[in-house]
Design an enzyme around this catalytic site. Structure first.
Site, short mmCIF file in Angstrom:
data_model
loop_
_atom_site.label_atom_id
_atom_site.label_comp_id
_atom_site.label_asym_id
_atom_site.label_seq_id
_atom_site.Cartn_x
_atom_site.Cartn_y
_atom_site.Cartn_z
N LYS A 11 39.81 43.90 20.70
CA LYS A 11 40.30 45.15 21.30
C LYS A 11 41.41 45.80 20.45
O LYS A 11 41.99 45.15 19.56
CB LYS A 11 40.80 44.85 22.71
CG LYS A 11 39.69 44.45 23.69
CD LYS A 11 40.26 44.25 25.09
CE LYS A 11 39.19 43.95 26.10
NZ LYS A 11 39.76 43.76 27.47
N TYR A 51 32.24 50.35 30.24
CA TYR A 51 32.97 49.74 31.36
C TYR A 51 32.61 50.40 32.70
O TYR A 51 33.40 50.31 33.65
CB TYR A 51 34.47 49.84 31.12
CG TYR A 51 35.01 48.76 30.20
CD1 TYR A 51 35.00 47.42 30.58
CD2 TYR A 51 35.57 49.07 28.97
CE1 TYR A 51 35.50 46.42 29.76
CE2 TYR A 51 36.09 48.07 28.13
CZ TYR A 51 36.04 46.75 28.54
OH TYR A 51 36.55 45.76 27.73
N ASN A 114 44.61 42.86 26.31
CA ASN A 114 44.41 41.41 26.25
C ASN A 114 43.48 40.96 25.12
O ASN A 114 42.82 39.93 25.22
CB ASN A 114 43.98 40.89 27.61
CG ASN A 114 42.67 41.51 28.07
OD1 ASN A 114 42.07 42.29 27.36
ND2 ASN A 114 42.24 41.15 29.27
N HIS A 117 37.28 41.14 24.57
CA HIS A 117 36.30 41.24 25.65
C HIS A 117 35.20 40.23 25.36
O HIS A 117 34.86 40.01 24.21
CB HIS A 117 35.66 42.64 25.69
CG HIS A 117 34.42 42.69 26.54
ND1 HIS A 117 34.46 42.89 27.89
CD2 HIS A 117 33.11 42.49 26.22
CE1 HIS A 117 33.22 42.82 28.38
NE2 HIS A 117 32.38 42.59 27.39
N GLU A 128 25.07 44.30 26.83
CA GLU A 128 26.18 44.67 25.95
C GLU A 128 25.80 44.55 24.47
O GLU A 128 26.23 45.36 23.65
CB GLU A 128 27.40 43.80 26.28
CG GLU A 128 27.94 44.11 27.68
CD GLU A 128 29.09 43.21 28.10
OE1 GLU A 128 29.49 42.31 27.32
OE2 GLU A 128 29.59 43.40 29.23
P1 GDP Z 1 37.71 40.05 31.75
O1 GDP Z 1 36.27 39.75 32.06
O2 GDP Z 1 38.57 38.82 31.66
O3 GDP Z 1 37.88 40.94 30.54
O4 GDP Z 1 38.32 40.86 32.99
P2 GDP Z 1 37.74 41.98 33.99
O5 GDP Z 1 36.25 42.11 33.86
O6 GDP Z 1 38.30 41.69 35.35
O7 GDP Z 1 38.44 43.32 33.50
C1 GDP Z 1 37.97 44.00 32.35
C2 GDP Z 1 39.16 44.46 31.54
O8 GDP Z 1 39.88 45.42 32.30
C3 GDP Z 1 40.20 43.38 31.23
O9 GDP Z 1 39.86 42.56 30.14
C4 GDP Z 1 41.44 44.22 30.96
O10 GDP Z 1 41.43 44.79 29.65
C5 GDP Z 1 41.27 45.34 31.98
N1 GDP Z 1 42.03 45.04 33.20
C6 GDP Z 1 41.74 44.11 34.17
N2 GDP Z 1 42.68 44.12 35.12
C7 GDP Z 1 43.59 45.07 34.75
C8 GDP Z 1 44.81 45.54 35.34
O11 GDP Z 1 45.25 45.09 36.40
N3 GDP Z 1 45.45 46.53 34.64
C9 GDP Z 1 44.98 47.06 33.47
N4 GDP Z 1 45.68 48.02 32.85
N5 GDP Z 1 43.86 46.63 32.90
C10 GDP Z 1 43.17 45.66 33.53
#
Ligand code: GDP
Length: 140
Positions: A11, A51, A114, A117, A128
């Protein structure tokens, strides 16, 4: 366990800090092989579509604008149980919750920024990978 392929994205927070090689080293140390890789600049429309499942989440707009803020490196990783293994190497979404030695523990800045992905299921991996790569680009 079967050989699988999964999609990884390095990312913007990581590409910006020149961490691409360090992230790839984590994959390779875990036995994952990079079978396709390219550095691209996502458009807002592309990031929004990628997304789309998060469209209703409160962080969606922030996530899309973050993903277009700098180039990303999209990769296909291959290996035994690659989908789960990649998720393990990535660590928890929130770096504060991520296990020691994981990419997010070592490199992520926040729950949003973070660093990586990774596809979370075989269905997501297939969708994807096809989103970013043609079959001709997969050269495992
Ligand atoms: P992952 O599968 O661990 O990547 O997590 P998710 O599928 O729940 O979320 C997708 C992505 O959305 C995450 O990797 C983060 O970049 C973003 N994201 C998730 N939760 C939050 C949040 O509370 N705040 C923000 N700004 N971004 C978030």
């Amino acid at each position: 366990m079967a050989t699988e392929r999964t999609l990884s994205i390095i990312k913007p927070d990581a590409t910006k800090r020149n961490l691409t090689g360090k992230v790839v080293a984590k994959f390779e140390e875990a036995g994952l092989r990079v079978v396709a890789s390219k550095r691209i600049q996502l458009s807002t429309a592309q990031a929004g579509e990628f997304y789309a499942e998060h469209k209703e989440r409160p962080f969606y707009a922030e996530l899309v604008s973050f993903m277009v803020s700098e180039p990303v490196v999209v990769q296909v990783l291959e290996g035994e149980g690659a989908i789960a293994k990649n998720r393990e190497v990535m660590g928890a979404t929130d770096p504060a919750q991520a296990a020691d030695g994981t990419i997010r523990k070592e490199f992520a800045l926040s729950k949003g920024e973070n660093s990586v992905h990774g596809s979370d299921s075989p269905e997501a991996a297939a969708r994807e990978i096809a989103f970013f790569f043609s079959g001709l680009e997969l050269v495992g």
